[in-house]
Design a protein around this motif. Structure first.
Motif, PDB file in Angstrom:
ATOM      1  N   ASP A  39      71.356 -82.572 -20.811  1.00 12.50           N
ATOM      2  CA  ASP A  39      72.566 -83.036 -20.121  1.00 12.50           C
ATOM      3  C   ASP A  39      72.914 -81.702 -19.539  1.00 12.50           C
ATOM      4  N   TRP A  86      80.864 -81.172 -23.520  1.00 11.52           N
ATOM      5  CA  TRP A  86      79.511 -80.789 -22.790  1.00 11.52           C
ATOM      6  C   TRP A  86      79.316 -79.224 -22.649  1.00 11.52           C
ATOM      7  N   TYR A 135      76.137 -97.863 -21.868  1.00  6.47           N
ATOM      8  CA  TYR A 135      76.227 -98.426 -22.956  1.00  6.47           C
ATOM      9  C   TYR A 135      77.347 -99.691 -22.977  1.00  6.47           C
ATOM     10  N   MET A 165      65.432 -93.799 -24.933  1.00  9.09           N
ATOM     11  CA  MET A 165      65.751 -92.613 -25.632  1.00  9.09           C
ATOM     12  C   MET A 165      65.988 -92.878 -26.825  1.00  9.09           C
ATOM     13  N   LYS A 198      73.874 -91.783 -13.468  1.00 10.28           N
ATOM     14  CA  LYS A 198      74.097 -92.388 -14.697  1.00 10.28           C
ATOM     15  C   LYS A 198      75.582 -93.022 -14.636  1.00 10.28           C
ATOM     16  N   HIS A 199      76.196 -93.691 -15.377  1.00  8.05           N
ATOM     17  CA  HIS A 199      75.586 -94.824 -16.232  1.00  8.05           C
ATOM     18  C   HIS A 199      75.577 -96.186 -15.782  1.00  8.05           C
ATOM     19  N   ARG A 252      82.294 -97.391 -23.936  1.00  4.78           N
ATOM     20  CA  ARG A 252      81.258 -98.170 -24.360  1.00  4.78           C
ATOM     21  C   ARG A 252      81.832 -99.525 -24.498  1.00  4.78           C
ATOM     22  N   ARG A 276      85.813 -89.907 -20.710  1.00  7.29           N
ATOM     23  CA  ARG A 276      84.760 -89.665 -19.626  1.00  7.29           C
ATOM     24  C   ARG A 276      85.334 -89.566 -18.350  1.00  7.29           C
ATOM     25  N   PHE A 312      70.087 -84.934 -17.062  1.00  4.79           N
ATOM     26  CA  PHE A 312      70.578 -86.301 -17.336  1.00  4.79           C
ATOM     27  C   PHE A 312      72.131 -86.171 -16.298  1.00  4.79           C
ATOM     28  N   GLY A 365      70.159 -83.536 -27.299  1.00  2.38           N
ATOM     29  CA  GLY A 365      71.374 -84.125 -26.932  1.00  2.38           C
ATOM     30  C   GLY A 365      72.314 -82.607 -27.053  1.00  2.38           C
ATOM     31  N   GLY A 366      73.601 -82.979 -26.393  1.00  7.63           N
ATOM     32  CA  GLY A 366      74.476 -81.724 -26.544  1.00  7.63           C
ATOM     33  C   GLY A 366      74.479 -81.043 -27.530  1.00  7.63           C
ATOM     34  N   MET A 410      69.885 -93.975 -15.742  1.00 13.36           N
ATOM     35  CA  MET A 410      70.365 -94.052 -17.034  1.00 13.36           C
ATOM     36  C   MET A 410      71.497 -95.567 -17.339  1.00 13.36           C
ATOM     37  N   LEU A 455      64.079 -85.128 -25.510  1.00 13.36           N
ATOM     38  CA  LEU A 455      65.358 -84.601 -25.231  1.00 13.36           C
ATOM     39  C   LEU A 455      66.100 -83.600 -26.175  1.00 13.36           C
ATOM     40  N   ASP A 500      70.307 -95.213 -22.788  1.00 17.29           N
ATOM     41  CA  ASP A 500      71.063 -94.077 -23.279  1.00 17.29           C
ATOM     42  C   ASP A 500      70.781 -93.889 -24.815  1.00 17.29           C
ATOM     43  N   TYR A 501      71.317 -92.890 -25.401  1.00 18.00           N
ATOM     44  CA  TYR A 501      70.968 -92.380 -26.702  1.00 18.00           C
ATOM     45  C   TYR A 501      71.160 -93.460 -27.719  1.00 18.00           C
ATOM     46  N   GLU A 548      82.973 -88.248 -24.601  1.00 21.73           N
ATOM     47  CA  GLU A 548      82.795 -89.925 -24.876  1.00 21.73           C
ATOM     48  C   GLU A 548      84.053 -90.333 -25.694  1.00 21.73           C
TER      49      GLU A 548
HETATM   50  C1  GLC Z   1      75.076 -89.536 -24.497  1.00 19.43           C
HETATM   51  C2  GLC Z   1      75.465 -89.902 -23.297  1.00 19.43           C
HETATM   52  C3  GLC Z   1      74.639 -89.796 -22.044  1.00 19.43           C
HETATM   53  C4  GLC Z   1      73.912 -88.540 -22.275  1.00 19.43           C
HETATM   54  C5  GLC Z   1      72.927 -88.801 -23.590  1.00 19.43           C
HETATM   55  C6  GLC Z   1      71.991 -87.795 -23.928  1.00 19.43           C
HETATM   56  O1  GLC Z   1      75.377 -90.513 -25.387  1.00 19.43           O
HETATM   57  O2  GLC Z   1      76.104 -91.376 -23.269  1.00 19.43           O
HETATM   58  O3  GLC Z   1      75.406 -89.430 -20.834  1.00 19.43           O
HETATM   59  O4  GLC Z   1      73.091 -88.230 -21.197  1.00 19.43           O
HETATM   60  O5  GLC Z   1      73.589 -89.132 -24.619  1.00 19.43           O
HETATM   61  O6  GLC Z   1      72.496 -86.803 -24.301  1.00 19.43           O
END
Ligand code: GLC
Length: 634
Positions: free
Chosen positions: A147, A462, A296, A356, A243-244, A263, A210, A196, A109-110, A293, A107, A328-329, A515
């Motif tokens: 994402d 995001w 948390y 993940m 998710k989630h 979380r 969120r 995701f 992440g953002g 997914m 993956l 989740d991450y 988040e």
């Molecule tokens: C994040 C998010 C989740 C996302 C994942 C991967 O912490 O909670 O929504 O898909 O990490 O980026």
């Protein structure tokens, strides 16, 4: 006995029958033609058939072959999703690790984007990883996940749609499909095959960072939108991720990170679980979502990531989810266990199929192998996880050498039209004194406020980065640019020109965030998630006699109670994304408002948490009730 072994015995039995029959047939009747007697005796191989999954027509048979032929090291690798590393330049330094640990998925992440943040750059990166997976004994192709939660939002010059909360306000199932399909179209161009998205949770306390990722407070409204969204998102053979799971937006303030909501712990009764939350996932499952997914958050004090009851007994067995469940991450860190290995074991035994684990992929690999060797993880659990993952890989055509990647075609006319419609239909008209709206295109307008001319602010978290950014230098149209493009009058941006204006537009805004960074303790217009400029600009125009039209660009309903009497009109715009022309379409009256509030708008901070179950709910206590929205044409 695996179905593969059953099938193998069946094939051998049929071969034996055929041989007996052939010999019998020779004895029973005089052959008209001499039968060629094999010079060598027909020996039935006792060794396993030289076979491959391609010997089987069904996905089940192919997957059973792999389960029968993969080592524990290979199975452990398939259960791990690591993150491309930012220090590896274009591809990230993980290509060798993909080969070494037989990783099943990667993956980013953002905001963790390839060196060249273009369609070609992404495609090259993904192909480098797919190529690395070929240098493994089983050559199982990778899932690559991102994402893409409101368009392909990590990719520059992609089409950015309104975030989910605005789509809930639009409440248009057909449009949800179109947004999903357009998102999948741009994601597929970059070779990505896992998204995701969608987040399908409900919101309870709107202070949550969120809130904008949810589909609002009403499960019935959400239920109408989930299936078409997933159907669209899974076009072009992409695996979507609901998710989630479960109850992520129902946490109690103070139990989350930094004493916030994100979380945290959700107090949910079994009735609420079955009446409100599980139906959303039943809908996603019936829509054929490929992965789910885990949240948390905790439910009634137990981390979701170690809840065998909810993941295995309810989600998999009771609801019949047969895709794969992903953590989740780095969420494994939060579950009980005295060592990382024990946490991994607990997570897998709870029913999670893919971990993940962006950075600890090597420790995770060893933990799974140790867990198996020590008898802490049964092989049936590992085989179930790998079977689910491989089944999804087959179902989305990953093994198909001819899998199609659409040509680069970002921000196509069709995509922009869908995004612009989504912006239009997401806007909610909450006040319109003396019908100051719609505006005339000949009106001279003064446009002020932190949300008026910033693509990153109007897109929110995001977007290009995990948290979103005010310096989002991508294609799109800000609200000010839209007015400048559409007006037949003059547009001013300096408050000193207020006397030249026929009306004043103030665009209030919240800072882009994701988040727990977006948790707002006070829903204040100048609180930690918003801008002091919001209050400053409202104070600066407080004495004007010009019509004042206020728009709020925000992921949540910030408190405007003390100011709203000075608003002649008030529009909730949520986080509209890049297509600002959708806003002028409505404010100039080319289209009527359509949106309705997907959550109850609080008058007081004490009203921030509300659910459909509240028995003492009196909608007149709130600033605006759930479902409220005015029209030009009443
Ligand atoms: C994040 C998010 C989740 C996302 C994942 C991967 O912490 O909670 O929504 O898909 O990490 O980026």
């Amino acid at each position: 006995m695996t179905s593969y072994k059953t099938m193998k015995k069946l094939i051998l039995f049929v071969l034996l029958l055929f041989t007996v029959f052939a010999v019998g047939a020779c004895q029973d009747t005089e052959p008209t033609e001499p039968t060629i007697i094999p010079t060598e005796p027909t020996v039935i191989p006792t060794e396993p058939l030289p076979s491959s999954p391609d010997d089987f027509d069904t996905i089940e048979g192919k997957v059973a072959w792999y389960i029968d032929h993969m080592t524990i090291e290979e199975k452990a690798g398939q259960m791990i999703q690591a993150e491309r590393t930012t220090n590896g330049g274009q591809s990230g330094a993980l290509t060798n690790e993909v080969t070494l640990y037989r990783l099943g998925s990667i993956l980013n992440g953002g905001g963790n984007v390839p060196g060249s943040n273009t369609v070609a750059g992404w495609l090259q990166m993904v192909r480098l990883y797919q190529n690395a997976s070929k240098y493994t004994p089983q050559r199982i192709p990778l899932l690559y996940g991102v994402d893409a939660v409101h368009g392909h939002n990590n990719l520059l010059n992609s089409t950015i749609f309104p975030h989910n909360i605005g789509l809930a306000a639009a409440n248009n199932p057909e449009l949800m499909y179109q947004i999903g399909e357009r998102t999948a179209y741009e994601v597929a161009q970059t070779g990505i095959n896992m998204n995701f998205s969608p987040s399908i949770g409900l919101i309870k306390d709107v202070r949550w960072g969120r809130t904008y990722e949810t589909l609002g407070e009403d499960p019935q409204r959400a239920l109408g939108l989930i299936s078409p969204f997933i159907e669209g998102l899974q076009m072009y053979n992409i695996a979507a991720t609901a998710k989630h799971f479960v109850g992520d937006g129902y946490t109690t303030y103070g139990t989350g990170i930094n004493g916030g909501l994100d979380r945290g712990n959700s107090i949910i009764t079994m009735d609420e679980l079955y009446d409100i939350h599980l139906p959303l996932y039943e809908e996603a499952i019936s829509a054929g979502v490929k992965s789910i997914m885990i949240s948390y958050s905790s439910i009634n004090g137990l981390r979701m990531h170690e809840s065998e009851e909810l993941i295995t007994n309810i989600l998999k067995n009771e609801l019949g989810f047969n895709g794969f469940v992903i953590s989740d991450y780095e969420a494994t860190n939060d579950v009980s266990g005295s060592t990382f290995e024990q946490k991994i074991i607990n997570t897998i035994n709870a029913g999670i199929d893919m971990l993940m684990e962006p950075h600890k992929f090597d420790q995770t690999h060893q933990a799974i192998i140790n867990g198996y060797n020590n008898g802490d993880i049964d092989i049936s659990r590992i085989n179930d996880a790998v079977s689910r993952i491989l089944t999804v890989k087959y179902e989305i055509g990953l093994f198909d050498e001819n899998r199609v990647v659409p040509e680069a075609d970002l921000r196509s006319a069709e995509s922009l039209a869908v995004a612009r419609q989504a912006v239009r239909e997401s806007l909610v008209l909450l006040k319109n004194e003396n019908n100051v709206l719609p505006l005339a295109k000949t009106d001279n307008l003064l446009i002020l406020g932190p949300g008026s001319n910033n693509l990153g602010i109007q897109s929110g978290g995001w977007t290009l980065t995990w948290q979103g950014t005010e310096s989002y230098n991508s294609a799109g149209t800000t609200i000010l640019e839209a007015f400048q493009a559409e007006t037949e009058g003059n547009i001013y941006t300096d408050i000193n020109d207020i006397d030249q204006a026929d009306a004043v537009i103030v665009v209030l805004a919240e800072k882009p965030a994701a988040e727990w960074f977006g948790d707002s303790g006070n829903l204040s217009l100048n609180g930690q998630t918003a801008y002091q400029a919001n209050v400053d600009v409202l104070q600066a125009i407080a004495s004007t006699d010009k019509p004042v039209i206020v728009m709020l660009v925000s992921g949540k309903p910030l408190l405007v109670t003390n100011y709203i009497n000075n608003f002649d009109a008030f529009v909730m715009a949520f986080l509209p994304g890049t297509e600002g022309l959708g806003i002028t379409d409505v404010l100039y009256g080319d289209y009527d408002f359509k949106g309705t509030l997907p959550y109850t708008y609080p008058r007081l901070l004490s009203q921030s948490a509300h659910t459909m179950l509240d028995t003492n709910y009196n909608e007149s206590d709130y600033l605006f009730p759930y479902g409220y929205g005015l029209r030009y044409q009443s």
